[in-house]
Structure formats: structure tokens, C-alpha cells
Design an enzyme around this catalytic site. Structure first.
Site, short mmCIF file in Angstrom:
data_model
loop_
_atom_site.label_atom_id
_atom_site.label_comp_id
_atom_site.label_asym_id
_atom_site.label_seq_id
_atom_site.Cartn_x
_atom_site.Cartn_y
_atom_site.Cartn_z
N ASN A 32 0.81 -1.22 0.00
CA ASN A 32 0.00 0.00 0.00
C ASN A 32 0.85 1.27 0.00
OD1 ASN A 32 0.92 0.24 2.63
ND2 ASN A 32 -1.04 -0.25 3.58
N ILE A 52 -3.40 -5.30 1.65
CA ILE A 52 -3.55 -6.73 1.41
C ILE A 52 -4.92 -7.24 1.87
CG2 ILE A 52 -2.43 -7.44 3.57
CD1 ILE A 52 -2.19 -9.19 0.15
N TYR A 139 4.14 -3.95 19.10
CA TYR A 139 4.69 -4.50 17.86
C TYR A 139 5.05 -5.97 18.03
CZ TYR A 139 8.24 -5.69 14.41
OH TYR A 139 8.98 -6.34 13.46
N HIS A 185 16.97 2.54 13.17
CA HIS A 185 18.03 1.54 13.22
C HIS A 185 19.41 2.20 13.29
CE1 HIS A 185 15.27 -1.71 11.24
NE2 HIS A 185 14.86 -1.32 12.43
#
EC number: 5.1.3.2
Length: 328
Positions: A32, A52, A139, A185
Site C-alpha cells: 500500500n 492486502i 509491535y 536503526h
């Protein structure tokens, strides 16, 4: 094989799609583009833009797919704490819709992108697959719940399934690397300092019970990760759900990462110590013995210098040419 890849415009999904295409597979990508980037979709892949949960039935019924590789997810730990409703919707609800669409269309082979966040704060290291799972954020909780759902679909409906629990994915492959709008990260953050996009890198504590006082993490090269997905796909067993940890088995401290980035880039890279973050473990290292034994997978790019060099090759050309690749 004819493969459906969800989240294939993101970092991990696009690299895996690239390798699958190189090996002669037919790849259809659904994304998306919330965090992914259209430019990261590899040439040769069929691309469908959409969520999805909305398009899975139409896509799966349009062709005779052999399997699904499911990467699509929201994945920012801090954001998941602030917006848990979005994470349960985007991760759990969407995956259930995908599994149901697979069942209806008789596509029952899946490799799922899980995470080491399912373990929470480990009691011992290296972390094996039988370690307790106590995720400390929404998460990790959504990913663990999806693992449970896949197990039930495997047992009830004969799905052939594998969940791969990644540790710290890093590096780049070809034209695809880490380039998120919201970066969390360590390696890409440090390289952004080298490029001058950030003033300095923060080290969250230098008084941890490690050799140099900074936390230690296990980094896995993105190309090695792609290899593991392909091996899992090729060896899935009907009615079974396997879970594997994926890491290099080696740990590097925050200071080691910063020093290696300085060495690779030739830049000073200012660093500053900040207070510890709540919930950060001192050491996270994976045991990948099960994946090596059962999948025949062995990481080939475990040296930190190699991982950082590949990441820098991507990040530096991105900065020079100001074009975007994968954001997911």
C-alpha cells in the site's frame, strides 16, 4: 514458483523479491506504499498497489499462486506503544484477512516475517527458539499473535508455514537499502551523520554490563536474510508451522558499530552519551543453530565491516544523487 509477496516495496520485501526474480521465480508484489516505495519494486515483478486485506482475494484468485511471503506490517516499536490500535489493525487483522483469503483460494504455503521482539527481554543469550516469549511492546505482541494464528491454520487447514524471527537486519543489496522517513536503526542513523544529515549519533548509556559499556546486538545481512526465506519456502511441510531465529550469532556493541562506520566512511561521526532507554536489554544475540541444521542456512556476510560497507555504498549514492529507494 508463482509467489505473492506482501510488503514487497519495503526494505526486506524488495530485496527478497529481487533475489527470487534472479532465481527464476514469478513474483507479484502487493504494497500500500505507506512505508514502502514504488521505486524499490524490482523490475520483472508484477505490482499491485493496495492494502492486502482489501485485495488478497482478487489477487490470489487471478492466478495459480504456489506460496505467499508475508512482509507487510507496521514495525516501529515506539510508534506501536503510542498507537497500539493501528498496529493490531495493520498487523494482526490484515494477516487474518490474508490467511482467510489463502484458505479460500487453496494457497496454503506461507513464509512469515516475524521478529526477535517476540522474546522481549531475554533471560539468557544466545536466544533459542524455545526461549520464553514475553514481548514488551505492541509491535512484538502483534507478531507473536500472528505466529499463534499461523500455527492454528497449519494444524486445522493444512497450511505449510514458517515464521522467521529476525534480529537486527542491516546492509544493502544492489540498489536497495535502508532509507526510511522515520529511521530508528543504528547503522543507517550513524551513516546519516557521516553524510551530514544529522549532527551526531546518540549512545543510550555507556554503563551497561558489557566490555565497552554499550549494548550489544546481533546484525544479519539483508542478503543472508533473503537466502533464509528461499530455503524456508522450498522446505515447508504441510500441516506444520516451523519457527526459526535468524541472526549472525555474533554480537557487536554500539561503540563498535560507530567505530566501524568511521573506518568505512572516513568521517569523524560525532557521538554523545544519552540516558539509557527503558526496556533496552544489554545483550541480544541469536542462536541460529536450528535454521542451520533444519534449513541448511548459513550466513555468509557476518563481518561487521562488510555489512557497514554495503550499507554505506547504498547510503552514500543515495545522498549524492538524492533519489529514494526502499523506505520500508
Amino acid at each position: 514458483m508463482k509467489l505473492l509477496v506482501t510488503g514487497g516495496a519495503g526494505y526486506v520485501g524488495s530485496v527478497c523479491s529481487t533475489v527470487l526474480l534472479e532465481q527464476g521465480h514469478e513474483v507479484t508484489i502487493v504494497d500500500n506504499l505507506t512505508t514502502g516505495n514504488r521505486d524499490a519494486v524490482p523490475l520483472g515483478a508484477t505490482f499491485v498497489e493496495g492494502d492486502i486485506k482489501d485485495v488478497a482475494d482478487n489477487v490470489l484468485s487471478s492466478d495459480s499462486f504456489d506460496a505467499v511471503l508475508h512482509f507487510a506490517a507496521r514495525s516501529l516499536v515506539g510508534e506501536s506503544v503510542e498507537k497500539p490500535d493501528e498496529y493490531w489493525q495493520h498487523n494482526m487483522v490484515t494477516t487474518l484477512a490474508l490467511l482467510d483469503a489463502m484458505k479460500r483460494n487453496n494457497v496454503r504455503n506461507i513464509v512469515f516475517s516475524s521478529t526477535a521482539a517476540t522474546y522481549g527481554e531475554p533471560e539468557t543469550v544466545p536466544i533459542t527458539e524455545d526461549a520464553p516469549t514475553h514481548p514488551t511492546n505492541p509491535y512484538g505482541a502483534t507478531k507473536l499473535s500472528i505466529d499463534y494464528a499461523i500455527t492454528s491454520y497449519a494444524h486445522a487447514y493444512g497450511f505449510a508455514a514458517t515464521s522467521l524471527r529476525y534480529f537486527n537486519v542491516a546492509g544493502a543489496y544492489g540498489l536497495v537499502g535502508e532509507n526510511r522517513e522515520i529511521e530508528t536503526h543504528l547503522i543507517p542513523l550513524v551513516l546519516q551523520v557521516a553524510l551530514g544529515h544529522r549532527d551526531k549519533i546518540f549512545m543510550f548509556g555507556d554503563d551497561w554490563p558489557t566490555e565497552d559499556g554499550t549494548p550489544i546486538r546481533d546484525y544479519i545481512h539483508i542478503r543472508d536474510l533473503a537466502d533464509a526465506h528461499i530455503l524456508a519456502l522450498q522446505s515447508n511441510v504441510e500441516g506444520s508451522h516451523r519457527i526459526f531465529n535468524l541472526g549472525s550469532g555474533e554480537g557487536y556493541s554500539v561503540k563498535q558499530v560507530i567505530d566501524t562506520c568511521r573506518e568505512v566512511t572516513g568521517h569523524l561521526i560525532p557521538a554523545e552519551v544519552a540516558p539509557r532507554r527503558a526496556g533496552d536489554p544489554a545483550v541480544l544475540i541469536a542462536s541460529s543453530a536450528k535454521a542451520q541444521s533444519e534449513l541448511g542456512w548459513k550466513p555468509q556476510r557476518t563481518d561487521l565491516h562488510t555489512i557497514v560497507s554495503d550499507a554505506w555504498a547504498f547510503t552514500s549514492q543515495l545522498g549524492d544523487k538524492a533519489h529514494s529507494a526502499s523506505r520500508g
